[in-house]
Design an enzyme around this catalytic site. Structure first.
Site, PDB file in Angstrom:
ATOM      1  N   ASP A 289       0.829  -1.206   0.000  1.00  0.00           N
ATOM      2  CA  ASP A 289       0.000   0.000   0.000  1.00  0.00           C
ATOM      3  C   ASP A 289       0.864   1.256   0.000  1.00  0.00           C
ATOM      4  O   ASP A 289       0.348   2.368  -0.062  1.00  0.00           O
ATOM      5  CB  ASP A 289      -0.925  -0.002   1.223  1.00  0.00           C
ATOM      6  CG  ASP A 289      -2.385  -0.053   0.799  1.00  0.00           C
ATOM      7  OD1 ASP A 289      -2.645  -0.225  -0.401  1.00  0.00           O
ATOM      8  OD2 ASP A 289      -3.262   0.081   1.673  1.00  0.00           O
ATOM      9  N   ASP A 336       0.626 -10.827   8.309  1.00  0.00           N
ATOM     10  CA  ASP A 336       1.149  -9.467   8.442  1.00  0.00           C
ATOM     11  C   ASP A 336       2.588  -9.492   7.978  1.00  0.00           C
ATOM     12  O   ASP A 336       3.260 -10.532   8.060  1.00  0.00           O
ATOM     13  CB  ASP A 336       1.067  -9.012   9.907  1.00  0.00           C
ATOM     14  CG  ASP A 336      -0.329  -8.507  10.246  1.00  0.00           C
ATOM     15  OD1 ASP A 336      -1.145  -8.378   9.313  1.00  0.00           O
ATOM     16  OD2 ASP A 336      -0.605  -8.262  11.434  1.00  0.00           O
ATOM     17  N   ASP A 338       5.323  -8.766   9.090  1.00  0.00           N
ATOM     18  CA  ASP A 338       6.409  -9.183   9.989  1.00  0.00           C
ATOM     19  C   ASP A 338       6.178 -10.592  10.524  1.00  0.00           C
ATOM     20  O   ASP A 338       6.966 -11.079  11.327  1.00  0.00           O
ATOM     21  CB  ASP A 338       6.523  -8.207  11.158  1.00  0.00           C
ATOM     22  CG  ASP A 338       5.265  -8.180  11.992  1.00  0.00           C
ATOM     23  OD1 ASP A 338       4.183  -7.952  11.415  1.00  0.00           O
ATOM     24  OD2 ASP A 338       5.343  -8.397  13.216  1.00  0.00           O
ATOM     25  N   ASP A 433     -10.826  -7.597  11.023  1.00  0.00           N
ATOM     26  CA  ASP A 433     -10.703  -9.044  11.135  1.00  0.00           C
ATOM     27  C   ASP A 433     -11.870  -9.660  11.910  1.00  0.00           C
ATOM     28  O   ASP A 433     -12.561 -10.559  11.405  1.00  0.00           O
ATOM     29  CB  ASP A 433      -9.356  -9.412  11.771  1.00  0.00           C
ATOM     30  CG  ASP A 433      -8.922  -8.429  12.851  1.00  0.00           C
ATOM     31  OD1 ASP A 433      -9.797  -7.719  13.371  1.00  0.00           O
ATOM     32  OD2 ASP A 433      -7.729  -8.395  13.184  1.00  0.00           O
TER      33      ASP A 433
END
Lengths: 837, 250
Positions: A289, A336, A338, A433
């Site tokens: 993004d 995600d 990470d 979520d």
């Protein structure tokens, strides 16, 4: 055992100790030998148990006689040895059927069942209702039965005895009994509070009293909802995939990123590429993004898809939805940027989708290999359960039983079709979520939770970021509560409604927590009777409520969150989540998504005044109240003496908790941006002279390795060595430059030739299938030990504040700390195996 | 008494060094061990400090095998028992025939002090030796090294030992020596050969290429005595543990 031997021992002990000390020593020794030690303890060091652990730690023997006496009383009357727990249970059809009977009464299916019932079925249904009605009436009678203080005290003792007896019984039924006892005592307390303790004739008392009552009603609701949610954790096992890989579905892996550095994202991309799944059925997409060119180049280089969109509307949810339009895998695994997946992620999770066609989402735990602010600032990393362990260790397993597992945004697999049916990832709230999972549940789909850590990421780096992330969660949950309230609308069964409601209501704890922290000040500073009842009655009703809630939670949650830690976690957040949740309840459309920063550094240790200001104000008020309380102790009339004492005790507890919260505000130095993971793997190190040395890998990060050699370190600083790591049957070797040599330890920096080598390294470390299993030894929780710890952290908080504002006070804290430890050393402790000492 | 036969798939694969180190590792695992060298090169003795110019061994003795064994039984400075081949000009086949020609060459009665485990260092790439000793052994280790010739030698091994092609005996295992994951060719060959060999026929451990082993041989001792930190020590102890497990000895 001859008398001569005892005399000989006595003489030997007397050579170094006083008469009193010697007597204590030999008494404890023989007490252990004769009464407590099991025969095996004499032969096997590993099984030997120290029944008086705190005596052996005391250098001074002053007071040991009293400690031994208190410990003996504890061992005889209170302590229960741990019992072997039964094997994990499977989801029992009995429970499902029972719950379905209770919750599907109005559904078409239940109606069809009902009409097809025979006469005997109808009689059963009728008798069932009669039994439930009688039981409900009996419970209501018992809950509302007025009792005097002695009668209530007697009830407390009986219930307490039952709870202590049940506490160490294995199995879930004992937990259910403890929950019922806790619900009973808490509901009795709440009924008494509502009906008898509000002073309506004094406006100030009534206002403050109602505020406290509101907070208590909230806490009571959360307690009961929490018990329901975790009544029977499912503990789902892995489902096997078919041998024939042609039956395995296609999977898209989404890695959304916005502003994180490439160094953080790289490991996730490489680990995703290494996931073991048929190559032609796996597509990896980096969803950028931030529209960054270096990310694009990197994706080209390593061979993964790069997707970017115009703008970044709806943040992460919008990013995922945009990708959903451009890809076509049957399933979508989301990580995600990470969260580094292990190579077995898909093979261990996808089996359930093939077994259950209705399964729309499977979540795995969010595991963090770096310390969160609590763990780092209190130096408890991997030694105590972290803040998330309760949710991922117990609550999600509990949700799974009720088919109410939440999607947590990462480390999960979602089936494309159901996701498209609910319009993609939800964008109406900032916790997209949980809201997406709610929508899928409303459509009748199932979700599942597999409690095996199959990916790991970075925790928030500092307290401010941590609070920021929790504020977003709190705001999002409050938004869902307003916009798509789980108690309303179609599609959910009662259990799902309760589980979702609990998750959302939990984040409204800011105001109630602040009320609890300030409640004793109402009496001490304002002379307001917010609980209008004699102190002895308050104690008689409140103590059973508190004791049973703590005992039950200690049993259910102790492995995942130690007693008294919840108060500290909630206190840190209370002030900060109060405002966003209130605003979201008033105007749910307001508020934007804030990205949690990862991979940051903390240059120097510093005290975060900005974060701790509300708590410093609370501390000031509480200390003022405490001083007034002490004054009142000497001036108050006899009737109110116990009230003052109770309020002072409550205030002292609050001060400890707030002190703990303040202690977390001192940010410990964190200079590594690549976190090291402590491990214990055998490796082989090859020197430039082609000598191979057996070494132990003691830690690794994305950039370096820590090695320990059994003897003298055979390498020099600056030398480039090769280190071989095993990955299943395969071995991979990596070039490392030695940066430091200390005794047996060597610190090295990895030198990767290309991304393939880096990928092999990720596969051998972060991507190992067992990389995060057995992360922390699960010791049995000890509430008294937890209390001692929390008191210690509270005291540390005040010491840290004093170090900032009044260093001259530090000696006072040293003395205070020393005497506190001395006093606490008298508290009984649970016996420990000697190998743990 | 359990019998373990060790043979190199081709000369230089390291069968003798594996035998010597495995003997030491098994001794360290509380097993009493005896190593008998059946290789005409007579090198096993060199690992245990026997003077280079001393060329006697069980093949040089006349008379009964048991007596010859007893007569030439040696013990290293570190307590490992071994019997060298000796250098009497025999070929590999002669040695094997001499060893197997006896009525009961491998019974416990052959030795005055019967060991828990008897290790036989077979002549390299010798099909006859394997054919004769496989039935007498509880475990046979074929040692290979990831070199370019290993593939051909493996094919040759299958050709020479036709029984392997149809059904690999349960007692036969392949052990990789001189593994060097840092070397690309070595690593690739290792991966290819491992892929070709059945998982059930491979020892689940290997020995790395380690300069310590060469240096230890130069000083006529095993790496256990030469360098405490050597990776080879850990690897041989792992293999010894596996051997004990396979033999069912504790």
């Amino acid at each position: 055992m001859s008398w001569a031997l005892v005399k000989q021992q006595w003489r030997s002990i007397r050579q170094t100790r006083s008469r009193l000390q010697s007597w204590t020593y030999i008494s404890v020794l023989y007490c252990q030998l004769l009464f407590f030690k099991q025969p095996s303890a004499h032969t096997s060091h590993s099984t030997a148990i120290n029944w008086f652990p705190h005596l052996s730690r005391q250098k001074s023997y002053v007071g040991n006689a009293l400690r031994a006496l208190l410990q003996s009383l504890y061992l005889v009357f209170v302590y229960q040895p741990p019992q072997r727990r039964p094997k994990p249970t499977k989801r029992t059809s009995y429970w499902r059927k029972l719950w379905q009977r209770l919750t599907r009464q109005n559904s078409a299916e239940a109606l069809a069942d009902h009409t097809s019932h025979s006469m005997s079925g109808g009689i059963w249904w009728f008798s069932n209702r009669i039994v439930i009605a009688i039981a409900t009436a009996a419970c209501l009678f018992a809950l509302t039965l007025p009792m005097s203080a002695p009668q209530q005290g007697l009830l407390l003792l009986i219930f307490w005895a039952i709870a202590l007896w049940m506490r160490k019984r294995p199995g879930n039924y004992a937990s259910l009994v403890m929950m019922l006892l806790s619900i009973f005592t808490s509901t009795r307390y709440i009924y008494w509070r509502v009906t008898e303790t509000v002073r309506w004739d004094v406006p100030l008392d009534a206002t403050l009293g109602l505020l406290l009552l509101f907070a208590e009603l909230y806490a009571w609701s959360i307690l009961i909802l929490g018990y329901t949610q975790t009544a029977w954790p499912l503990k789902r096992q892995v489902a096997k995939l078919p041998q024939d890989t042609s039956q395995w579905p296609t999977v898209d892996i989404y890695i959304p990123t916005y502003n994180e550095p490439l160094a953080v994202v790289r490991a996730t991309v490489l680990a995703a590429k290494a996931i073991e799944w048929p190559e032609h059925k796996l597509n990896i997409y980096l969803l950028d993004d931030g529209g960054r060119h270096d990310f694009y180049s990197y994706c080209q280089q390593v061979g993964v898809h790069y997707l970017a969109r115009e703008g970044n509307t709806h943040a992460k949810a919008g990013n995922l939805n945009a990708a959903l339009q451009q890809t076509n895998g049957d399933y979508i695994a989301i990580f995600d940027c990470d969260h580094i997946p292990t190579r077995g992620f898909l093979q261990l999770t996808m089996g359930w989708f093939l077994q259950s066609p209705d399964l729309a989402m499977l979540q795995t735990p969010h595991h963090f290999f770096s310390p969160d602010p609590f763990e780092r600032n209190l130096a408890i990393f991997r030694s105590r359960p972290n803040e998330g362990e309760l949710f991922y260790g117990l609550i999600q397993d509990g949700n799974d039983m009720w088919n109410a597992t939440f999607f947590c945004g990462s480390c999960a697999v979602i089936k494309r079709q159901p996701l498209l049916e609910v319009g993609g990832i939800a964008v109406e709230t900032v916790t997209e979520d949980a809201h997406t999972a709610l929508k899928m549940h409303r459509k009748g789909y199932q979700t599942a939770y597999l409690n095996i850590p199959l990916a790991a990421g970075l925790a928030t780096e500092n307290l401010a970021d941590h609070i920021g992330q929790r504020m977003r969660w709190a705001r999002g949950m409050a938004q869902i509560f307003r916009l798509d309230n789980p108690m309303l609308g179609k599609g959910l069964n009662l259990a799902q409604r309760l589980c979702y409601s609990n998750a959302m209501l939990y984040f409204l704890n800011g105001l109630p927590r602040l009320i609890f922290l300030m409640a004793p000040l109402a009496f001490l500073l304002l002379d307001s009777y917010i609980v209008f009842a004699p102190a002895v009655m308050i104690a008689a009703y409140a103590l059973p409520h508190i004791i049973h809630a703590n005992l039950t939670n200690s049993r259910k949650q102790g492995q995942f969150r130690h007693s008294f830690w919840a108060e500290m976690y909630e206190t840190v957040l209370a002030w900060y989540i109060f405002k966003p949740t209130t605003m979201a309840l008033i105007n749910p459309h307001k508020g934007k998504f804030n990205v949690t920063a990862k991979g940051q550094q903390v240059g120097e240790t510093f005290f975060d005044w900005r974060i701790s200001t509300p708590y410093l104000i609370l501390i000031t008020l509480s200390i003022l109240g405490f001083c007034f309380g002490i004054y009142k102790l000497f001036t108050v009339q006899n009737d109110d003496l116990l009230t003052v004492v109770l309020n002072l005790a409550w205030l002292s507890y609050n001060l400890i908790i707030i002190g703990g919260a303040v202690a977390v505000a001192e940010e410990a130095k964190q200079q590594r941006n690549a976190h090291r993971v402590a491990v214990d793997y055998p490796v082989t190190a090859f020197t430039t002279g082609e000598h191979a040395y057996a070494a132990t890998l003691v830690d690794f990060s994305a950039k370096g390795l820590g090695l320990m050699f059994p003897g003298e370190v055979p390498v020099k600083v600056g030398e480039v060595i090769k280190v071989t790591l095993a990955r299943g049957h395969q071995q991979s070797t990596f070039n490392c430059q030695v940066l430091s040599c200390r005794k047996h330890l060597v610190g090295t920096q990895l030198i990767f030739q290309d991304w393939r080598e880096e990928q092999r390294f990720i596969q051998s470390t972060f991507g190992r299938i067992d990389a995060w299993v057995g992360w922390r030894a699960h010791a049995e929780e000890q509430p008294l030990a937890s209390l001692r710890e929390v008191i210690g952290y509270g005291s540390r908080g005040y010491r840290r504040v004093a170090a900032q504002v009044a260093p001259l006070l530090l000696p006072f804290f040293s003395v205070f700390s020393r005497y506190s430890h001395w006093l606490l050393s008298f508290l009984p402790q649970s016996p420990k195996p000697r190998y743990m000492e | 008494m359990k019998v373990v036969a060790i043979q190199s798939l081709f000369p230089g694969a390291g069968g003798t060094s594996i035998t010597a180190h495995l003997m030491t590792a098994l001794e360290k695992s509380q097993q009493t061990v005896l190593g008998i060298d059946l290789c005409p090169y007579n090198d096993l003795r060199l690992w245990f400090g026997m003077p280079r110019n001393e060329l006697t061994g069980w093949t040089t003795a006349s008379g009964e095998l048991a007596q010859a064994m007893q007569q030439h039984r040696q013990s290293s400075e570190f307590g490992v028992s071994y019997i060298p081949t000796g250098e009497a000009g025999f070929t590999a086949n002669d040695i094997v025939r001499k060893f197997c020609g006896s009525d009961s060459p491998l019974s416990a009665n052959t030795f005055e002090k019967s060991p828990d485990i008897l290790l036989l260092n077979l002549p390299s790439a010798d099909a006859y030796a394997l054919q004769r000793l496989l039935p007498l052994s509880d475990l046979v280790l074929q040692v290979w090294a990831p070199e370019p010739r290993v593939s051909y030698r493996l094919q040759q091994f299958v050709r020479d030992n036709s029984f392997v092609a149809s059904d690999i005996p349960h007692s036969l295992f392949f052990l990789e020596n001189l593994q060097a994951p840092a070397l690309e060719l070595n690593n690739d060959i290792s991966a290819i050969i491992r892929e070709q060999l059945s998982d059930q026929a491979q020892v689940p451990a290997c020995v790395s290429r380690d300069q310590h082993i060469c240096e230890a041989l130069a000083t006529q001792q095993t790496t256990f005595e030469y360098s405490a930190g050597s990776a080879a020590n850990r690897e041989f102890l792992t293999i010894a543990k596996w051997v004990c497990n396979e033999l069912g000895v504790s």
